[in-house]
Every structure is written in structure tokens, then in C-alpha cells.
Design a protein around this motif. Structure first.
Motif, PDB file in Angstrom:
ATOM      1  N   LEU A 328       0.841  -1.199   0.000  1.00 41.90           N
ATOM      2  CA  LEU A 328       0.000   0.000   0.000  1.00 41.90           C
ATOM      3  C   LEU A 328       0.875   1.247   0.000  1.00 41.90           C
ATOM      4  O   LEU A 328       1.962   1.267   0.589  1.00 41.90           O
ATOM      5  N   THR A 329       0.404   2.292  -0.625  1.00 43.28           N
ATOM      6  CA  THR A 329       1.135   3.560  -0.655  1.00 43.28           C
ATOM      7  C   THR A 329       1.252   4.129   0.754  1.00 43.28           C
ATOM      8  O   THR A 329       0.259   4.229   1.476  1.00 43.28           O
ATOM      9  N   MET A 330       2.466   4.486   1.135  1.00 41.35           N
ATOM     10  CA  MET A 330       2.685   5.051   2.460  1.00 41.35           C
ATOM     11  C   MET A 330       2.100   6.461   2.545  1.00 41.35           C
ATOM     12  O   MET A 330       2.002   7.162   1.528  1.00 41.35           O
ATOM     13  N   PRO A 331       1.705   6.889   3.746  1.00 40.07           N
ATOM     14  CA  PRO A 331       1.129   8.230   3.898  1.00 40.07           C
ATOM     15  C   PRO A 331       2.162   9.323   3.630  1.00 40.07           C
ATOM     16  O   PRO A 331       3.373   9.097   3.750  1.00 40.07           O
ATOM     17  N   PRO A 332       1.683  10.508   3.279  1.00 33.60           N
ATOM     18  CA  PRO A 332       2.602  11.623   2.988  1.00 33.60           C
ATOM     19  C   PRO A 332       3.276  12.139   4.257  1.00 33.60           C
ATOM     20  O   PRO A 332       2.846  11.817   5.373  1.00 33.60           O
ATOM     21  N   PRO A 333       4.321  12.941   4.114  1.00 34.48           N
ATOM     22  CA  PRO A 333       4.989  13.533   5.278  1.00 34.48           C
ATOM     23  C   PRO A 333       4.008  14.328   6.142  1.00 34.48           C
ATOM     24  O   PRO A 333       3.077  14.960   5.619  1.00 34.48           O
ATOM     25  N   GLY A 334       4.197  14.265   7.446  1.00 33.76           N
ATOM     26  CA  GLY A 334       3.345  15.014   8.359  1.00 33.76           C
ATOM     27  C   GLY A 334       2.241  14.193   8.984  1.00 33.76           C
ATOM     28  O   GLY A 334       1.604  14.626   9.951  1.00 33.76           O
ATOM     29  N   VAL A 340       1.312   5.907  10.189  1.00 31.67           N
ATOM     30  CA  VAL A 340       2.465   5.399   9.436  1.00 31.67           C
ATOM     31  C   VAL A 340       2.793   3.966   9.879  1.00 31.67           C
ATOM     32  O   VAL A 340       2.993   3.073   9.048  1.00 31.67           O
ATOM     33  N   THR A 341       2.803   3.735  11.189  1.00 29.03           N
ATOM     34  CA  THR A 341       3.104   2.401  11.715  1.00 29.03           C
ATOM     35  C   THR A 341       2.053   1.395  11.277  1.00 29.03           C
ATOM     36  O   THR A 341       2.376   0.256  10.904  1.00 29.03           O
ATOM     37  N   LEU A 342       0.782   1.787  11.317  1.00 28.61           N
ATOM     38  CA  LEU A 342      -0.305   0.914  10.889  1.00 28.61           C
ATOM     39  C   LEU A 342      -0.090   0.432   9.460  1.00 28.61           C
ATOM     40  O   LEU A 342      -0.144  -0.778   9.183  1.00 28.61           O
ATOM     41  N   VAL A 343       0.165   1.347   8.540  1.00 29.21           N
ATOM     42  CA  VAL A 343       0.318   0.981   7.120  1.00 29.21           C
ATOM     43  C   VAL A 343       1.575   0.138   6.918  1.00 29.21           C
ATOM     44  O   VAL A 343       1.569  -0.850   6.160  1.00 29.21           O
ATOM     45  N   LYS A 344       2.656   0.492   7.604  1.00 32.82           N
ATOM     46  CA  LYS A 344       3.885  -0.312   7.515  1.00 32.82           C
ATOM     47  C   LYS A 344       3.632  -1.749   7.948  1.00 32.82           C
ATOM     48  O   LYS A 344       4.106  -2.704   7.314  1.00 32.82           O
ATOM     49  N   MET A 345       2.873  -1.919   9.037  1.00 28.86           N
ATOM     50  CA  MET A 345       2.630  -3.262   9.574  1.00 28.86           C
ATOM     51  C   MET A 345       1.689  -4.065   8.685  1.00 28.86           C
ATOM     52  O   MET A 345       1.863  -5.281   8.525  1.00 28.86           O
ATOM     53  N   VAL A 346       0.706  -3.415   8.089  1.00 27.65           N
ATOM     54  CA  VAL A 346      -0.152  -4.104   7.122  1.00 27.65           C
ATOM     55  C   VAL A 346       0.686  -4.545   5.927  1.00 27.65           C
ATOM     56  O   VAL A 346       0.580  -5.692   5.452  1.00 27.65           O
TER      57      VAL A 346
END
Length: 358
Positions: A328-334, A340-346
Motif C-alpha cells: 500500500l502507498t505510504m502516507p505523505p509527510p506530516g 504510518v506504523t499501521l500501514v507499515k505493519m499491514v
């Protein structure tokens, strides 16, 4: 003398048979679908469990069994696969109290992931009884599991598919008390009039009802075996009562668990760090679980646009018919650390789990 011994033997045999019969009947009692009485529900429960005043001095490791209820939908299944992946990552970590794991599948039949995730197949409620509120299957599924499964651990962690474990979870409960996350929207005092239908004044002050749901909760297995049937019956009664149904809406089953726990005299230590809920909770901090129940919507400048679809978003509901793709595309800066951790772990889970859908 011989006749006396024969009579005594017959008496003992009959007594044992009678006790065995009663145990079998109790263990297999049919689902109670209604409460007695013409107007107000009347709940019949076991005597209150009185809590000891002091913590046990036993120093043995107190493991808990993690149990997650789920349907066989794609939506529930991909979440369970991600959840089980992270459970395995942290199960044997430092200070972990994590024992076995069970997905309680309330679809009534096995699915293709039985070999991947330890699973108990429970029967759903009879057709129409959930009145379109599928969550009512949760307490009924727990009743079946607790009656029929061989659960080695003395404690149970009730979790949900949309929980991601971020570090080893210790046993936060004690011999006398459960451990639970306090929800700001569970307000027993505010709804005292409604709740007194199920928790009458003779049971104690309304403050005996903790501001919790059934998850996340760590509780003694011996307590949960008493709480679960009451939780089921209170849930069904609340759903059938228009005033209660309107007052509690989608959190009705959470109130039912809180009431059932109070009826049985089981109080809970409230742990606000038990879990976080992005995007409102921004940091991981000391938490053990990320609960991704809310959608996360942001501009490309990292500004939250909650209630409006963002330029970047992660919302589990976007994947109700199809599982999320890998990477999945990581969230933008800020964007906050929690998101950020949620998406990384998924992403790590979907990249590592064999035979992911895409």
C-alpha cells in the motif's frame, strides 16, 4: 450386613448418575432466546462472584489465550490473517503472557484458512435473530467455544480482527480483576435509566458497570464462562427493546458485556494504554494494540480531512469485498506515527503471508 452394603452401593451409583446427568444437561442447555416476564427483562444468573481483596502471591507464569470472533467474509478474513501474523511475531517476546490463539469462526462451516489460523467453527444465531446486527453472533460464538473447546490457559484475551499487536502483551489481569480498555463513549451513568432494565438497583450502583466493551479485555476463564451466557442474553434483550436499541446503536453489544460483567461482580482494571485508535491517537507510546476502526484521510500535506475522503487514505472499509493489495502507498509527510506504523505493519504482513490475494 450384605444387604446394607448392596443398598449403599446402589445409592452411590444412583447419586453419581444423577449428578452426571445434571452436568450434561447444564453444559448443553439450548440458547435462551427471550427473557421471562411480560414487559421488563428479568435476568437469571449465577450468584455474584465476590472478588478477593488481595492479589494472589503465586509467581507462576499466567498465560492468556487470544480469541478473535469472525465471519467468513473477505473483510474479516484478511484482517484475521494480518492479526495472526503479528500475534506470532510477538507471542514469545519479553514479558509476553500470550499463550494460544483461536479464531472463532461463526459462519457455521470451515473455510480455506483452517490450516493457517487455529480455528473453532461456531454456529451462527438462528436466522433473523440478529435482526441485521451481525455482532450479536459474537457472544453466542463465545458461549459455544467456552463450552466445547479445550482451552489450556486460565485467562482469555478477547480481541478483534482489526487489532494489530505492536509488542508482546503481558497478562494485565489479576486473579480477581479483568483488564480492559476504557471507551469514552461507553457512559453507564448517562444511560442509567435504560441500563436499570438489565442491572436493577439491588445489584448495586450504576458505577459498578465499567466503561468497557468486550474487547480488548483480558479476564479469567472461570469468570468468562459465567459472564458469556449472560452477555448473550442481555445482548438479545437489548436488541429487542426499542428504547435500548435506539440509545446504544452499534455499541449495544459492548454495553451488554459491561452489564454482564457487573452482574457477575467482575470489575476491571482500566488500561488506557491497552490500545490506540488512529487517527485520533497520534503516537504509539506504551500501547500494545493498534485498533484501526476509523478511516484515516489526509491531504498530501499531511492534514487530516476526517469525514471527507482524503487525497491519501487508509480505511479498512475500502476492502470489504477484496483484500488490500501488497505494498500500500505510504502516507505523505506530516501524517502521525500511529498511521504510518499501521500501514507499515499491514504491508509487512501482506508481503510475508503466503498466498496473499494479490
Amino acid at each position: 450386613m450384605g444387604c446394607g452394603n448392596l443398598f449403599f452401593t446402589i445409592l452411590i451409583t444412583f447419586s453419581v448418575a444423577l449428578i452426571t446427568y445434571n452436568i450434561i444437561i447444564s453444559a448443553n442447555a439450548p440458547l435462551k432466546q427471550d427473557f421471562p416476564g411480560p414487559s421488563r427483562p428479568s435476568i437469571s444468573v449465577d450468584p455474584l462472584i465476590k472478588m478477593p481483596l488481595h492479589r494472589s502471591s503465586s509467581e507462576k507464569k499466567r498465560l492468556f489465550h487470544t480469541a478473535v470472533t469472525a465471519s467468513d467474509s473477505v473483510y474479516n478474513t484478511w484482517q484475521c490473517r494480518v492479526m495472526y501474523f503479528w500475534y506470532n511475531k510477538f507471542k514469545d517476546g519479553p514479558q509476553s503472557g500470550m499463550g494460544g490463539f483461536t479464531r472463532i469462526l461463526h459462519s457455521g462451516k470451515p473455510d480455506q484458512f483452517m490450516d493457517e489460523i487455529p480455528t473453532f467453527v461456531a454456529q451462527p444465531l438462528p436466522a433473523g435473530m440478529d435482526q441485521g446486527y451481525i455482532v450479536l453472533n459474537r457472544p453466542w460464538a463465545f458461549v459455544q467455544w467456552l463450552q466445547q473447546a479445550d482451552i489450556e490457559e486460565d485467562y482469555i484475551l478477547m480481541a478483534e480482527p482489526d487489532h494489530i499487536i505492536v509488542k508482546p502483551i503481558p497478562n494485565l489481569a489479576t486473579d480477581e480483576l479483568g483488564a480492559a480498555f476504557p471507551f469514552f463513549y461507553i457512559e453507564p451513568k448517562k444511560y442509567e435509566t435504560v441500563l436499570r432494565k438489565y442491572f436493577p438497583e439491588e445489584k448495586g450502583p450504576i458505577t459498578n458497570i465499567d466503561p468497557i466493551g468486550n474487547s480488548p479485555v483480558i479476564v479469567g476463564k472461570k469468570f468468562l464462562k459465567k459472564i458469556a451466557p449472560t452477555w448473550m442474553n442481555v445482548s438479545l434483550a437489548m436488541k429487542k427493546d426499542p428504547e435500548t436499541d435506539k440509545a446504544f446503536g452499534w455499541v449495544l453489544e459492548m454495553y451488554a458485556y459491561a452489564v454482564a460483567s457487573a452482574i457477575h461482580g467482575v470489575r476491571n482494571i482500566l488500561h488506557k494504554d491497552f490500545m490506540i485508535q488512529p487517527p485520533w491517537d497520534k503516537e504509539i507510546g506504551k500501547t500494545y494494540i493498534i485498533h484501526y476502526t476509523y478511516g484515516c484521510d489526509y491531504t498530501m500535506k499531511g492534514e487530516l480531512t476526517y469525514g471527507k475522503i482524503g487525497e491519501w487514505r487508509f480505511d479498512k472499509r475500502s476492502y470489504d469485498k477484496v483484500a488490500p493489495p501488497k505494498n500500500l502507498t505510504m502516507p505523505p509527510p506530516g501524517v502521525p506515527e500511529s498511521v504510518v506504523t499501521l500501514v507499515k505493519m499491514v504491508n509487512e504482513a501482506t508481503a510475508s503471508i503466503p498466498n496473499w490475494w494479490s
